[in-house]
Design a protein around this motif. Structure first.
Motif, PDB file in Angstrom:
ATOM      1  N   GLN A   1      -4.639 -11.408  -7.841  1.00 39.84           N
ATOM      2  CA  GLN A   1      -3.453 -11.869  -7.128  1.00 39.84           C
ATOM      3  C   GLN A   1      -3.749 -13.267  -6.602  1.00 39.84           C
ATOM      4  OE1 GLN A   1      -2.684  -7.585  -5.132  1.00 39.84           O
ATOM      5  NE2 GLN A   1      -1.136  -9.100  -4.616  1.00 39.84           N
ATOM      6  N   LEU A   2      -2.994 -14.223  -7.063  1.00 36.75           N
ATOM      7  CA  LEU A   2      -3.206 -15.612  -6.660  1.00 36.75           C
ATOM      8  C   LEU A   2      -2.520 -15.865  -5.330  1.00 36.75           C
ATOM      9  CD1 LEU A   2      -2.704 -17.337 -10.109  1.00 36.75           C
ATOM     10  CD2 LEU A   2      -4.839 -16.808  -8.941  1.00 36.75           C
ATOM     11  N   GLY A   3      -3.289 -16.311  -4.370  1.00 36.34           N
ATOM     12  CA  GLY A   3      -2.738 -16.592  -3.059  1.00 36.34           C
ATOM     13  C   GLY A   3      -2.868 -15.401  -2.151  1.00 36.34           C
ATOM     14  N   SER A   4      -3.784 -15.467  -1.210  1.00 38.67           N
ATOM     15  CA  SER A   4      -3.942 -14.352  -0.276  1.00 38.67           C
ATOM     16  C   SER A   4      -2.864 -14.372   0.809  1.00 38.67           C
ATOM     17  CB  SER A   4      -5.330 -14.384   0.366  1.00 38.67           C
ATOM     18  OG  SER A   4      -5.516 -15.604   1.048  1.00 38.67           O
ATOM     19  N   HIS A   5      -2.296 -15.561   1.047  1.00 35.10           N
ATOM     20  CA  HIS A   5      -1.226 -15.712   2.024  1.00 35.10           C
ATOM     21  C   HIS A   5      -0.109 -16.560   1.423  1.00 35.10           C
ATOM     22  CE1 HIS A   5      -4.516 -14.594   4.740  1.00 35.10           C
ATOM     23  NE2 HIS A   5      -3.569 -14.155   5.552  1.00 35.10           N
ATOM     24  N   VAL A   6       1.122 -16.085   1.578  1.00 33.91           N
ATOM     25  CA  VAL A   6       2.295 -16.839   1.143  1.00 33.91           C
ATOM     26  C   VAL A   6       3.283 -16.857   2.294  1.00 33.91           C
ATOM     27  CG1 VAL A   6       4.293 -16.848  -0.393  1.00 33.91           C
ATOM     28  CG2 VAL A   6       2.025 -16.312  -1.314  1.00 33.91           C
ATOM     29  N   SER A   7       3.798 -18.047   2.604  1.00 33.51           N
ATOM     30  CA  SER A   7       4.764 -18.190   3.673  1.00 33.51           C
ATOM     31  C   SER A   7       6.052 -18.759   3.103  1.00 33.51           C
ATOM     32  CB  SER A   7       4.214 -19.116   4.767  1.00 33.51           C
ATOM     33  OG  SER A   7       5.140 -19.236   5.819  1.00 33.51           O
ATOM     34  N   VAL A   8       7.180 -18.120   3.421  1.00 34.90           N
ATOM     35  CA  VAL A   8       8.490 -18.598   2.976  1.00 34.90           C
ATOM     36  C   VAL A   8       9.447 -18.565   4.152  1.00 34.90           C
ATOM     37  CG1 VAL A   8       8.129 -17.773   0.610  1.00 34.90           C
ATOM     38  CG2 VAL A   8       9.313 -16.319   2.268  1.00 34.90           C
ATOM     39  N   SER A   9      10.483 -19.335   4.044  1.00 37.58           N
ATOM     40  CA  SER A   9      11.539 -19.305   5.051  1.00 37.58           C
ATOM     41  C   SER A   9      12.512 -18.177   4.731  1.00 37.58           C
ATOM     42  CB  SER A   9      12.298 -20.636   5.070  1.00 37.58           C
ATOM     43  OG  SER A   9      11.424 -21.705   5.356  1.00 37.58           O
ATOM     44  N   GLU A  10      13.120 -17.656   5.765  1.00 34.26           N
ATOM     45  CA  GLU A  10      14.123 -16.616   5.565  1.00 34.26           C
ATOM     46  C   GLU A  10      15.221 -17.164   4.663  1.00 34.26           C
ATOM     47  OE1 GLU A  10      16.278 -15.204   9.032  1.00 34.26           O
ATOM     48  OE2 GLU A  10      16.104 -13.142   8.299  1.00 34.26           O
ATOM     49  N   GLY A  11      15.591 -16.385   3.644  1.00 32.96           N
ATOM     50  CA  GLY A  11      16.597 -16.829   2.692  1.00 32.96           C
ATOM     51  C   GLY A  11      16.041 -17.520   1.469  1.00 32.96           C
ATOM     52  N   ALA A  12      14.786 -17.877   1.490  1.00 32.82           N
ATOM     53  CA  ALA A  12      14.162 -18.562   0.353  1.00 32.82           C
ATOM     54  C   ALA A  12      13.655 -17.563  -0.683  1.00 32.82           C
ATOM     55  CB  ALA A  12      13.007 -19.442   0.834  1.00 32.82           C
ATOM     56  N   LEU A  13      13.370 -18.084  -1.862  1.00 32.08           N
ATOM     57  CA  LEU A  13      12.836 -17.262  -2.945  1.00 32.08           C
ATOM     58  C   LEU A  13      11.415 -16.803  -2.617  1.00 32.08           C
ATOM     59  CD1 LEU A  13      12.915 -16.289  -5.990  1.00 32.08           C
ATOM     60  CD2 LEU A  13      11.828 -18.487  -6.523  1.00 32.08           C
ATOM     61  N   VAL A  14      11.163 -15.546  -2.918  1.00 31.53           N
ATOM     62  CA  VAL A  14       9.813 -15.000  -2.797  1.00 31.53           C
ATOM     63  C   VAL A  14       9.212 -14.874  -4.191  1.00 31.53           C
ATOM     64  CG1 VAL A  14       8.402 -13.010  -2.118  1.00 31.53           C
ATOM     65  CG2 VAL A  14      10.375 -13.686  -0.721  1.00 31.53           C
ATOM     66  N   LEU A  15       8.000 -15.402  -4.364  1.00 31.65           N
ATOM     67  CA  LEU A  15       7.274 -15.265  -5.623  1.00 31.65           C
ATOM     68  C   LEU A  15       5.837 -14.922  -5.306  1.00 31.65           C
ATOM     69  CD1 LEU A  15       6.797 -15.536  -8.680  1.00 31.65           C
ATOM     70  CD2 LEU A  15       6.495 -18.002  -8.327  1.00 31.65           C
ATOM     71  N   LEU A  16       5.426 -13.728  -5.688  1.00 33.75           N
ATOM     72  CA  LEU A  16       4.051 -13.289  -5.499  1.00 33.75           C
ATOM     73  C   LEU A  16       3.454 -13.059  -6.892  1.00 33.75           C
ATOM     74  CD1 LEU A  16       4.504 -10.711  -2.594  1.00 33.75           C
ATOM     75  CD2 LEU A  16       4.177 -13.191  -2.476  1.00 33.75           C
ATOM     76  N   ARG A  17       2.287 -13.675  -7.116  1.00 35.08           N
ATOM     77  CA  ARG A  17       1.728 -13.702  -8.459  1.00 35.08           C
ATOM     78  C   ARG A  17       0.689 -12.620  -8.693  1.00 35.08           C
ATOM     79  NH1 ARG A  17       3.156 -18.624 -10.796  1.00 35.08           N
ATOM     80  NH2 ARG A  17       3.985 -20.146  -9.297  1.00 35.08           N
ATOM     81  N   CYS A  18       0.725 -12.071  -9.906  1.00 27.68           N
ATOM     82  CA  CYS A  18      -0.223 -11.030 -10.300  1.00 27.68           C
ATOM     83  C   CYS A  18      -0.550 -11.207 -11.775  1.00 27.68           C
ATOM     84  CB  CYS A  18       0.369  -9.645 -10.062  1.00 27.68           C
ATOM     85  SG  CYS A  18      -0.636  -8.286 -10.723  1.00 27.68           S
TER      86      CYS A  18
END
Lengths: 115, 115
Positions: free
Chosen positions: A6-23
């Protein structure tokens, strides 16, 4: 043997923004792929899974993931983040046709959602 | 509909003491798994039961660990002579043999702290 990155141990996004978590996964045979979510001090809740067939999989809470064999990836997305999405997310792989089908997990990505 | 339950949710013990955890799977699920999750990591497979038979054990399961599932229903995980390195979240999961992809459902976990 199978493994998950999993790339990125921490991901921060703003409310309403796109979420992308990599695997990305490694498997010598066709895999089953899973995404689980874990809220603080709780167990894991299944978000979605890929077994066979359609490569775009829809899960709960508006999440979806796409299996791309050529890229050995299974990235998790959500079009619009909500504050309640803040949690730890784990990608996991199990071997297709395995008897025990134990899950091998990635190290997780903590999603933070800001106002 | 009851999910997987685990007891206790939290356990604090002194080094050298024995501890036992219990897991009650979803009814009619004949497969039961134990995983261990340390801080900042994904869950790691420990052992697996199909009905009352323990079919697979990880190398992580040292001889101080023993798991049982005497009647094919609930399971217990015992750790003897606990060490500080045993501090972790112990997760139980269950699945039905006929479940495609052997989808596993997790309990809330037991958090063990060894002082």
């Amino acid at each position: 043997a199978q493994s998950v990155t999993q790339l990125g141990s921490h991901v921060s996004v703003s409310e309403g923004a796109l979420v992308l978590l990599r695997c990305n996964y490694s498997s010598s045979v066709p895999p089953y792929l899973f995404w689980y979510v874990q809220y603080p001090n709780q167990g894991l809740q299944l978000l979605l899974k890929y077994t066979t067939g359609a490569t775009l999989v829809k899960g709960i809470n508006g999440f979806e993931a796409e299996f791309k064999k050529s890229e050995t990836s299974f990235h998790l997305t959500k079009p619009s983040a909500h504050m309640s999405d803040a949690a730890e997310y784990f990608c996991a792989v199990a071997l297709w046709g395995g008897t025990a089908s134990k899950l091998t997990f990635g190290t997780g990505t903590r999603l933070q959602v800001t106002l | 509909d009851t999910g997987v339950s685990q007891d206790p949710r939290h356990k604090i013990t002194k080094r050298g003491q024995n501890v036992t955890f219990r897991c009650d799977p979803i009814s009619e699920h004949n497969r039961l798994y134990w995983y261990r999750q340390t801080l900042g990591q994904g869950p790691e497979f420990l052992t697996y039961f199909q009905n009352e038979a323990q079919l697979e054990k990880s190398r992580l399961l040292s001889d101080r660990f023993s798991a049982e599932r005497p009647k094919g229903s609930f399971s217990t995980l015992e750790i003897q002579r606990t060490e500080q390195g045993d501090s972790a979240m112990y997760l139980c999961a269950s699945s039905h043999r006929d479940s495609f992809a052997n989808t596993q459902y997790f309990g809330p976990g037991t958090r063990l702290t060894v002082l």
